[in-house]
Each structure stands twice: as C-alpha cells, then as structure tokens.
Design a protein around this motif. Structure first.
Motif, PDB file in Angstrom:
ATOM      1  N   UNK A 185       0.821  -1.214   0.000  1.00 56.57           N
ATOM      2  CA  UNK A 185       0.000   0.000   0.000  1.00 56.57           C
ATOM      3  C   UNK A 185       0.856   1.265   0.000  1.00 56.57           C
ATOM      4  N   UNK A 186       2.075   1.168   0.507  1.00 57.53           N
ATOM      5  CA  UNK A 186       2.886   2.393   0.530  1.00 57.53           C
ATOM      6  C   UNK A 186       3.734   2.551  -0.735  1.00 57.53           C
ATOM      7  N   UNK A 187       3.762   1.532  -1.573  1.00 59.91           N
ATOM      8  CA  UNK A 187       4.496   1.619  -2.836  1.00 59.91           C
ATOM      9  C   UNK A 187       3.530   1.983  -3.970  1.00 59.91           C
ATOM     10  N   UNK A 188       3.985   2.767  -4.952  1.00 57.85           N
ATOM     11  CA  UNK A 188       3.086   3.080  -6.078  1.00 57.85           C
ATOM     12  C   UNK A 188       3.000   1.977  -7.131  1.00 57.85           C
ATOM     13  N   UNK A 189       3.647   0.842  -6.873  1.00 57.93           N
ATOM     14  CA  UNK A 189       3.770  -0.182  -7.911  1.00 57.93           C
ATOM     15  C   UNK A 189       2.423  -0.729  -8.401  1.00 57.93           C
ATOM     16  N   UNK A 190       1.529  -1.100  -7.468  1.00 56.68           N
ATOM     17  CA  UNK A 190       0.275  -1.721  -7.922  1.00 56.68           C
ATOM     18  C   UNK A 190      -0.539  -0.753  -8.787  1.00 56.68           C
ATOM     19  N   UNK A 191      -0.501   0.538  -8.426  1.00 59.30           N
ATOM     20  CA  UNK A 191      -1.222   1.507  -9.273  1.00 59.30           C
ATOM     21  C   UNK A 191      -0.612   1.569 -10.669  1.00 59.30           C
ATOM     22  N   UNK A 192       0.729   1.514 -10.715  1.00 56.68           N
ATOM     23  CA  UNK A 192       1.381   1.562 -12.033  1.00 56.68           C
ATOM     24  C   UNK A 192       1.079   0.308 -12.848  1.00 56.68           C
ATOM     25  N   UNK A 193       1.066  -0.840 -12.178  1.00 54.24           N
ATOM     26  CA  UNK A 193       0.748  -2.076 -12.908  1.00 54.24           C
ATOM     27  C   UNK A 193      -0.677  -2.014 -13.439  1.00 54.24           C
ATOM     28  N   UNK A 194      -1.574  -1.521 -12.596  1.00 50.30           N
ATOM     29  CA  UNK A 194      -2.973  -1.457 -13.030  1.00 50.30           C
ATOM     30  C   UNK A 194      -3.136  -0.490 -14.213  1.00 50.30           C
ATOM     31  N   UNK A 195      -2.442   0.664 -14.136  1.00 53.06           N
ATOM     32  CA  UNK A 195      -2.541   1.624 -15.244  1.00 53.06           C
ATOM     33  C   UNK A 195      -1.990   0.993 -16.527  1.00 53.06           C
ATOM     34  N   UNK A 196      -0.899   0.237 -16.402  1.00 52.63           N
ATOM     35  CA  UNK A 196      -0.315  -0.403 -17.594  1.00 52.63           C
ATOM     36  C   UNK A 196      -1.257  -1.488 -18.129  1.00 52.63           C
ATOM     37  N   UNK A 197      -1.885  -2.241 -17.237  1.00 50.92           N
ATOM     38  CA  UNK A 197      -2.830  -3.268 -17.702  1.00 50.92           C
ATOM     39  C   UNK A 197      -4.020  -2.640 -18.426  1.00 50.92           C
ATOM     40  N   UNK A 198      -4.382  -1.434 -17.984  1.00 57.44           N
ATOM     41  CA  UNK A 198      -5.531  -0.761 -18.611  1.00 57.44           C
ATOM     42  C   UNK A 198      -5.204  -0.212 -19.992  1.00 57.44           C
TER      43      UNK A 198
END
Ligand SMILES: O=P(O)(O)O[C@@H]1[C@@H](OP(=O)(O)O)[C@H](OP(=O)(O)O)[C@H](O)[C@H](OP(=O)(O)O)[C@H]1OP(=O)(O)O
Ligand SMILES: Nc1ncnc2c1ncn2[C@@H]1O[C@H](COP(=O)(O)OP(=O)(O)OP(=O)(O)O)[C@@H](O)[C@H]1O
Length: 456
Positions: A279-292
C-alpha cells in the motif's frame, strides 16, 4: 568476466520459458557474480510440429530496458545485462540441475544449449547481504494477474453482464477447474489486491496463502517454503503447509495479538506487513494503469487486428510484429501512454474505422504491453533488522511494523514481450472463459469481489 562454471550455480526456479539459477560459487574470486541470478531460456525436449515463434534473449532485453522499464519505473525493473554463455557451460548446468527441477518440467523442456546469451540479473529474491544481526531474507512472489474490469463499449451485450462485473481471473477459475488444470477455485480476487484498500489487500493475500496455485510462492534465503505444489489437494482439509509456513515466519515477525483470524499468528502479521508495504508503494497503481492499456478489450482489439492484417500482411516488415523493440514507434507508444491521463481514451466503432494504420498499430502495441503486465510477477523481499537505529545499507527501503523494523525491496519479474500473432488466441480464450462462466457458474458462489465500492 571469466568463464562461468556450472558448479557455481544452483537451481532457483522456472516458468514455462526460462530457468533461473543463482550464483552460489566463491564470491571472493567472482565479486561481479555475488547476489546475481542467470535467467536462461529453455527449449522443448520434443520439437513441436509447428515451431513456436518466440523472441530472442536480445529482443526481450531491448523490450525490457527501452519500453517496460520506463512504463513501470526503473526502481522496480531490473534488466541486468546480457552475458554470453558457452554451450559446454549450458550442457553441464542442464545435467547438474535436472534432479532439482519438477519432473513435469524436465519432461517438457531443458536448457536451450544452443542459446548464446542469457540475462544476468540481480537476485531480487535475496537482495540483502546476510549478517549476524539481521534475520534470514523472506521473499514473496505474487503473480497478480488482471487487476481491472473492462469498460469497453466493444464488449458484446451478451457478454457485458459477466465481463463488466466479474474479473477475468475469477471467471477463468471456473474453466480451469472444469478442464482439470486446477482442483479447486481460489478465493483470491485480483481486484482486491489492486483495490488500494487495506482490508481487501489483506483478504487477497490470505486467499493466496490458502490456495497458492501458481499465484504465490514464499522463499526463505532463496529456498521455496510455500508453493502451489506444497498445498494439499482439494479433498484434504490439511492446513499443515500453512502451519509449516508459520513456523518459518516465527524467525521474521512477531505473532499477531488477535487470534480470531483463521490464519496462524505469524502468517497474520506477515500478511499485514506485506499489505502495508504494497500500500505504501506506487507499484500496484502503475501495474494497473499499464494493464488498462488494454482499452478496447480483446473483443474490440480483434477487429483492429483483422483490419491491420488485411492491409499489411504479417511477413512484410512492420515494427509491430517483427520484434524491433528499439524502433522509435515503440518508444512513442510508451511516451504517449505515460503522458495520457489515467483515463483510457473511449473509442467508438466509428472512431476506430477512421484510424490510420499507424494509429491502429499503436493501439495494438499498447494492448501487447498490457498483456505483458497482466502476466508478470511481483517479488517482495523482507529482512528484519535487529537494531532499530540506522541501516548501513541506506539504499534499501524501511518499514516499522508491529514494533519491529524491517528493510524491504520490491521488484517485478517475468516481463517478456507477448506475440502479435497471439491475438486471435487471446480472443478465443476470452470467448471460452466468458462462455463457460455464463453456462456453468453460479454468480452467487463466484469469489470475485467486484469493483471497488465508492467511498461513503
Ligand atoms: O492467458 P492466461 O491468463 O492463462 O496466462 C498464461 C499463464 O497462465 P495462468 O497464469 O496459469 O493462467 C501461463 O502461466 P503457466 O504456464 O500456466 O504457469 C503463462 O504465463 C502464459 O504466458 P505465455 O503465453 O507462455 O507467454 C500466460 O499466457 P498469456 O495470456 O499471458 O500470453
Ligand atoms: N531476478 C530474479 N531474482 C530472483 N529470482 C528470480 C528472478 N527472476 C525470476 N526469478 C525466479 O525464477 C522463476 C522463473 O522466472 P520467470 O518467471 O522469469 O520464468 P518464465 O519461464 O519466463 O515464466 P512464465 O512461464 O511465467 O513466462 C520466477 O518465478 C522467480 O521465482
């Protein structure tokens, strides 16, 4: 670099396409190999009747360094370097590691001894130097799969109810049980992991531990202590493998005070620590944006693919399918994706018909980048620090959890390019997954958590 010796390398793991070995030789005489792994391609034991097109190690490297690293961030993507390998080294290594590899994998493929290069990468499963006042290194590898629901207007109305409300992973679980590739459905829902909400992230992690399949592994100093293979079959209620995981975790985290949870106490703390890191890393948001970057859904993309093929048959040179990942067109696709706001462009059938060939190619290229990211793995390594004061290795990140201080490292692996010619297969797979779900699934017992609830 001096010639590599097979006896200096130990089996770490493998997927369908590559074997990874870690350096376990003398560090003093090979300082450049300390903390490194080699990722080496495999080749099938029996040559397939129709050779499977793949990209070369050099093409994969260009893809990773030029396109994926800018998309996800250099801090998460370690491209390492390409190193030449001698055929004798590969043959020796292939024999040396055979006994360690799963029998199923040995029957299917071996190291590609004709390959001339491999990736030399940082060992992100053991990124820290071990010393007496720190714990062993625990690494969790998660294959998160597709963390979004499509919104494309190209989805056929007969599929829309299912596809707009149930995620692809959860629908796929029904088909996998039916074709025997898994023996029970997992309660893991990628939408939970990507939700940005603590309790949903924790729920996702608990579900992964309960039914690991190929979506989670835990390593202790590079040795697997939790994998899908260790979990018992569906007809067994044994939780012995979770108790064993808990016994390992005693050496990393304190027990949770609250024993109301279904998981043992150290697993509980571990899950809560991992959730906090994620939750404190921006990684999951970046992965989700890339998947989108899969804007049109495969239902819309397949039409685009057909129209491109019609005007520019594969076989003629084109940056989209010939693996020239250093072409300026590919970089432009990534730059445009990064420059855009997070909302996907909504294209109608009419808009798509009016696009030029290059514009269509760019949309397909975005889809292929998204396909890579939908199939990657995240590796989170954690080590407990005994002294709460300064960590001499300042380049690592730190977190204090349950009164204990840890250093951690997060990386993404398995980021190879996907083939343009796979698009018809993706379309067929999607049709099969969705049709099977609609024909056989019971919505009320599907574990998909659905879209995030709007804040109250
Ligand atoms: O299509 P999916 O979602 O089943 O993903 C495939 C993965 O299956 P799984 O995660 O078990 O469902 C599959 O994983 P496994 O081999 O089943 O461990 C591969 O990663 C496959 O990639 P590639 O086509 O070999 O480059 C993956 O195929 P791509 O669709 O990413 O090309
Ligand atoms: N840099 C790394 N450091 C440590 N371990 C790694 C690293 N890269 C990969 N691994 C380990 O090796 C395993 C196999 O690597 P990888 O997933 O790249 O293989 P693959 O054949 O490309 O996978 P797939 O079948 O999903 O395409 C991973 O699951 C992970 O456990």
């Amino acid at each position: 670099m001096q010639a590599l010796r097979a006896e200096d390398w130990s089996y770490r793991g493998e997927g369908a396409a590559n074997i990874v070995v870690s350096f376990t030789g003398d560090q003093a005489s090979n300082p450049e190999l300390e903390g490194k792994v080699l990722r080496i391609r495999k080749s099938p034991v029996v040559a397939p009747s129709e050779p499977r097109q793949t990209f070369s190690t050099e093409q994969n490297y260009a893809y990773l360094t030029r396109l994926i690293a800018p998309l996800l961030g250099d801090e998460y993507v370690n491209a390492g370097q390409l190193v030449p390998l001698a055929a004798t080294f590969l043959q020796d290594l292939d024999q040396r590691i055979a006994a360690e590899r799963p029998a199923k994998r040995v029957q299917a493929a071996r190291l590609d001894c004709a390959g001339s290069a491999a990736q030399l990468l940082r060992d992100v499963g053991r990124p820290f130097i071990q010393s007496h006042d720190q714990s062993d290194t625990f690494c969790v590898e998660i294959k998160p799969k597709w963390g979004f629901l499509p919104t494309s207007s190209f989805i056929h109305p007969s599929n829309a109810t299912a596809k707009l409300s149930k995620c692809r992973y959860c629908m796929h679980q029904w088909l996998k049980v039916s074709n025997g590739s898994i023996d029970r459905r997992s309660r893991y829902c990628p939408l939970d992991l990507f939700s940005g909400t603590r309790h949903r992230v924790e729920r996702a992690l608990h579900s992964l531990v309960d039914v690991p399949q190929n979506n989670v592994r835990v390593f202790r100093n590079g040795r697997a202590i939790l994998t899908g293979d260790k979990a018992p079959p569906a007809d067994s209620n044994s939780r012995a493998y979770i108790a064993e995981l808990d016994r390992h975790l005693v050496d990393l985290v304190p027990a949770a005070a609250d024993d109301s949870d279904a998981q043992p106490p150290h697993v509980q703390t571990f899950v809560s620590l991992l959730a906090e890191i994620l939750l404190q890393e921006p990684l999951l948001q970046r992965l989700q944006a890339a998947q989108r970057l899969d804007h049109l859904d495969i239902e819309g993309l397949k039409g685009l693919y057909d129209s491109v093929i019609e005007r520019h048959p594969v076989g003629q040179d084109h940056w989209l399918w010939d693996g020239r990942f250093d072409a300026p067109e590919w970089s432009r696709v990534v730059q445009q994706a990064l420059a855009r706001s997070s909302t996907a462009p909504s294209l109608s059938v009419h808009d798509v018909a009016a696009l030029s060939l290059d514009e269509k190619a760019a949309i397909i290229a975005e889809y292929l980048l998204a396909a890579t990211v939908k199939d990657c793995s995240i590796m989170v390594s954690v080590q407990r620090l005994s002294t709460p004061s300064e960590d001499p290795a300042t380049h690592f990140k730190h977190i204090t959890h349950s009164g204990t201080r840890f250093r951690y490292h997060v990386a993404v692996v398995d980021l190879d390019p996907k083939l343009f010619r796979n698009i018809p297969k993706y379309h067929r797979d999607d049709g099969e997954i969705v049709q099977h779900y609609m024909d056989h699934a019971d919505d009320s017992t599907c574990y998909c958590s659905g879209p995030a609830q709007p804040a109250q």
